[in-house]
Design a protein around this motif. Structure first.
Motif, PDB file in Angstrom:
ATOM      1  N   ILE A   1     -47.634   8.560  -4.547  1.00 39.28           N
ATOM      2  CA  ILE A   1     -46.606   9.451  -4.014  1.00 39.28           C
ATOM      3  C   ILE A   1     -45.256   9.076  -4.617  1.00 39.28           C
ATOM      4  CG2 ILE A   1     -45.320  10.108  -1.939  1.00 39.28           C
ATOM      5  CD1 ILE A   1     -47.877   9.787  -0.344  1.00 39.28           C
ATOM      6  N   ILE A   2     -44.564  10.072  -5.151  1.00 39.45           N
ATOM      7  CA  ILE A   2     -43.185   9.900  -5.608  1.00 39.45           C
ATOM      8  C   ILE A   2     -42.319  10.726  -4.668  1.00 39.45           C
ATOM      9  CG2 ILE A   2     -41.577  10.138  -7.512  1.00 39.45           C
ATOM     10  CD1 ILE A   2     -43.917   9.986  -9.436  1.00 39.45           C
ATOM     11  N   ASP A   3     -41.647  10.055  -3.744  1.00 39.42           N
ATOM     12  CA  ASP A   3     -40.894  10.740  -2.685  1.00 39.42           C
ATOM     13  C   ASP A   3     -39.476  11.056  -3.180  1.00 39.42           C
ATOM     14  OD1 ASP A   3     -40.191  11.846  -0.314  1.00 39.42           O
ATOM     15  OD2 ASP A   3     -40.463  10.049   0.895  1.00 39.42           O
ATOM     16  N   HIS A   4     -39.057  12.290  -3.005  1.00 41.07           N
ATOM     17  CA  HIS A   4     -37.768  12.798  -3.509  1.00 41.07           C
ATOM     18  C   HIS A   4     -37.790  12.807  -5.043  1.00 41.07           C
ATOM     19  CE1 HIS A   4     -36.364  12.762   0.561  1.00 41.07           C
ATOM     20  NE2 HIS A   4     -36.539  11.455   0.659  1.00 41.07           N
ATOM     21  N   GLY A   5     -37.898  11.632  -5.656  1.00 37.07           N
ATOM     22  CA  GLY A   5     -38.267  11.569  -7.059  1.00 37.07           C
ATOM     23  C   GLY A   5     -37.151  11.555  -8.073  1.00 37.07           C
ATOM     24  N   MET A   6     -36.035  12.195  -7.807  1.00 31.31           N
ATOM     25  CA  MET A   6     -34.990  12.318  -8.827  1.00 31.31           C
ATOM     26  C   MET A   6     -34.592  10.949  -9.385  1.00 31.31           C
ATOM     27  SD  MET A   6     -33.079  14.328 -10.578  1.00 31.31           S
ATOM     28  CE  MET A   6     -33.196  15.903  -9.719  1.00 31.31           C
ATOM     29  N   GLY A   7     -34.587  10.838 -10.701  1.00 32.62           N
ATOM     30  CA  GLY A   7     -34.149   9.616 -11.352  1.00 32.62           C
ATOM     31  C   GLY A   7     -35.215   8.564 -11.549  1.00 32.62           C
ATOM     32  N   VAL A   8     -36.450   8.834 -11.166  1.00 38.27           N
ATOM     33  CA  VAL A   8     -37.522   7.862 -11.391  1.00 38.27           C
ATOM     34  C   VAL A   8     -37.819   7.773 -12.885  1.00 38.27           C
ATOM     35  CG1 VAL A   8     -40.013   7.466 -11.097  1.00 38.27           C
ATOM     36  CG2 VAL A   8     -38.593   8.082  -9.134  1.00 38.27           C
ATOM     37  N   VAL A   9     -37.989   6.534 -13.384  1.00 39.79           N
ATOM     38  CA  VAL A   9     -38.322   6.292 -14.789  1.00 39.79           C
ATOM     39  C   VAL A   9     -39.503   5.327 -14.838  1.00 39.79           C
ATOM     40  CG1 VAL A   9     -37.540   5.404 -17.011  1.00 39.79           C
ATOM     41  CG2 VAL A   9     -35.946   6.654 -15.542  1.00 39.79           C
ATOM     42  N   ILE A  10     -40.564   5.745 -15.508  1.00 37.70           N
ATOM     43  CA  ILE A  10     -41.775   4.925 -15.638  1.00 37.70           C
ATOM     44  C   ILE A  10     -42.068   4.777 -17.128  1.00 37.70           C
ATOM     45  CG2 ILE A  10     -44.237   4.748 -15.111  1.00 37.70           C
ATOM     46  CD1 ILE A  10     -43.702   6.445 -12.615  1.00 37.70           C
ATOM     47  N   GLY A  11     -42.034   3.542 -17.615  1.00 36.77           N
ATOM     48  CA  GLY A  11     -42.123   3.277 -19.045  1.00 36.77           C
ATOM     49  C   GLY A  11     -43.521   3.370 -19.623  1.00 36.77           C
ATOM     50  N   GLU A  12     -43.579   3.237 -20.937  1.00 36.60           N
ATOM     51  CA  GLU A  12     -44.796   3.485 -21.710  1.00 36.60           C
ATOM     52  C   GLU A  12     -45.980   2.629 -21.287  1.00 36.60           C
ATOM     53  OE1 GLU A  12     -46.315   3.336 -26.385  1.00 36.60           O
ATOM     54  OE2 GLU A  12     -44.323   2.607 -25.833  1.00 36.60           O
ATOM     55  N   THR A  13     -45.780   1.329 -21.116  1.00 39.97           N
ATOM     56  CA  THR A  13     -46.917   0.444 -20.826  1.00 39.97           C
ATOM     57  C   THR A  13     -47.006   0.098 -19.344  1.00 39.97           C
ATOM     58  OG1 THR A  13     -45.598  -1.541 -21.318  1.00 39.97           O
ATOM     59  CG2 THR A  13     -46.807  -0.543 -23.138  1.00 39.97           C
ATOM     60  N   ALA A  14     -46.316   0.858 -18.504  1.00 37.58           N
ATOM     61  CA  ALA A  14     -46.409   0.628 -17.066  1.00 37.58           C
ATOM     62  C   ALA A  14     -47.791   1.027 -16.560  1.00 37.58           C
ATOM     63  CB  ALA A  14     -45.334   1.424 -16.336  1.00 37.58           C
TER      64      ALA A  14
ATOM     65  N   HIS B   1     -43.917  -3.445 -19.831  1.00 30.10           N
ATOM     66  CA  HIS B   1     -43.522  -2.825 -18.571  1.00 30.10           C
ATOM     67  C   HIS B   1     -44.383  -3.380 -17.431  1.00 30.10           C
ATOM     68  CE1 HIS B   1     -42.157   0.130 -21.625  1.00 30.10           C
ATOM     69  NE2 HIS B   1     -41.153   0.308 -20.786  1.00 30.10           N
ATOM     70  N   PRO B   2     -43.964  -3.165 -16.197  1.00 27.51           N
ATOM     71  CA  PRO B   2     -44.651  -3.793 -15.060  1.00 27.51           C
ATOM     72  C   PRO B   2     -46.044  -3.216 -14.799  1.00 27.51           C
ATOM     73  CG  PRO B   2     -42.414  -3.099 -14.483  1.00 27.51           C
ATOM     74  CD  PRO B   2     -42.738  -2.469 -15.795  1.00 27.51           C
ATOM     75  N   THR B   3     -46.819  -4.028 -14.100  1.00 32.99           N
ATOM     76  CA  THR B   3     -48.112  -3.608 -13.552  1.00 32.99           C
ATOM     77  C   THR B   3     -47.993  -3.658 -12.033  1.00 32.99           C
ATOM     78  OG1 THR B   3     -49.368  -4.427 -15.452  1.00 32.99           O
ATOM     79  CG2 THR B   3     -50.569  -4.122 -13.373  1.00 32.99           C
TER      80      THR B   3
END
Length: 229
Positions: A80-93, A118-120
């Motif tokens: 779930i991405i709540d509201h969502g505006m401005g979320v950034v998820i990188g290539e290797t996340a 990127h994070p796991t």
């Protein structure tokens, strides 16, 4: 498979968002769901090595939703991405199942080298609004990341972290972890590490003042005895 993805994701929104009144409302009006749909299309193209098409689909999804997800990122089920505006998820996340992200969350990299940077994120993790998780680190299952936290080191499973840089907080004795912590931060029952340290300093200061008072009293008694003698 696509129908199952929609059905279980919509059900997850309905279960965790009291503002969601119907499945149709979630399908039509929730940008987080729309971003995930665009990402699934872009990710499929990325796996087919249609890299430019994948980036175009990802860019179009960002234009429509304000949520930027690299097409190579791996995202689990019932996210779930709540509201969502401005979320950034990188290539290797990598994001596990049943993860809850709020707006302005960044899963970013700290290296210019190719490869994992990127994070796991484990399963059943909640990441509060504005949190930044940076680098090829792991956030364990059932962890909670407080709003605006900056996470630069691994977070063990079941741990709640807050602050800049993020640090663990302790729950007060007798308080059980609830099934859901809005914005990744429990509203009550938490011992903030800074407040805990301040309380410890106050206790040490009180003990020191008591020792000084006893020494002064002892010295005054000695002086009285000498004067009488």
């Amino acid at each position: 498979m696509a129908f199952m993805f929609l059905r279980e994701t919509i059900r997850a929104y309905r279960e965790k968002d009291p503002a969601a009144r119907s499945d149709l409302e979630v399908l039509l009006c929730y940008p987080g769901l729309h971003a995930l749909i665009w990402h699934r299309l872009a990710h499929a193209m990325w796996r087919w090595r249609l890299y430019l098409c994948a980036r175009l689909f990802s860019h179009f999804g960002r234009f429509l939703t304000g949520i930027e997800i690299h097409p190579a990122a791996r995202i689990g089920r019932r996210v779930i991405i709540d509201h969502g505006m401005g979320v950034v998820i990188g290539e290797t996340a990598e994001i596990g199942d049943d993860v809850y992200l709020y707006h302005q969350v960044t899963l970013g990299g700290t290296s210019l080298a190719r490869g994992k940077r990127h994070p796991t994120i484990g399963n059943n993790v909640i990441i509060g609004a504005g949190a930044k998780i940076l680098g090829a680190i792991t956030v364990g299952d059932n962890a909670r990341i407080g709003s605006n936290a900056v996470v630069l080191a691994a977070v063990p499973a079941g741990t709640t972290v807050v602050g800049i840089p993020a640090r663990p907080v302790e729950r007060r004795p007798g308080r059980d972890r609830p099934s859901f912590d809005a914005y990744g931060t429990p509203a009550e029952g938490v011992l903030d590490p800074l407040l805990r340290d301040i309380d410890g300093m106050r206790a040490e200061l009180a003990a020191f003042e008591a020792r000084v008072a006893r020494m002064v009293q002892s010295r005054a008694a000695d002086m009285d005895q000498q004067a009488e003698g």
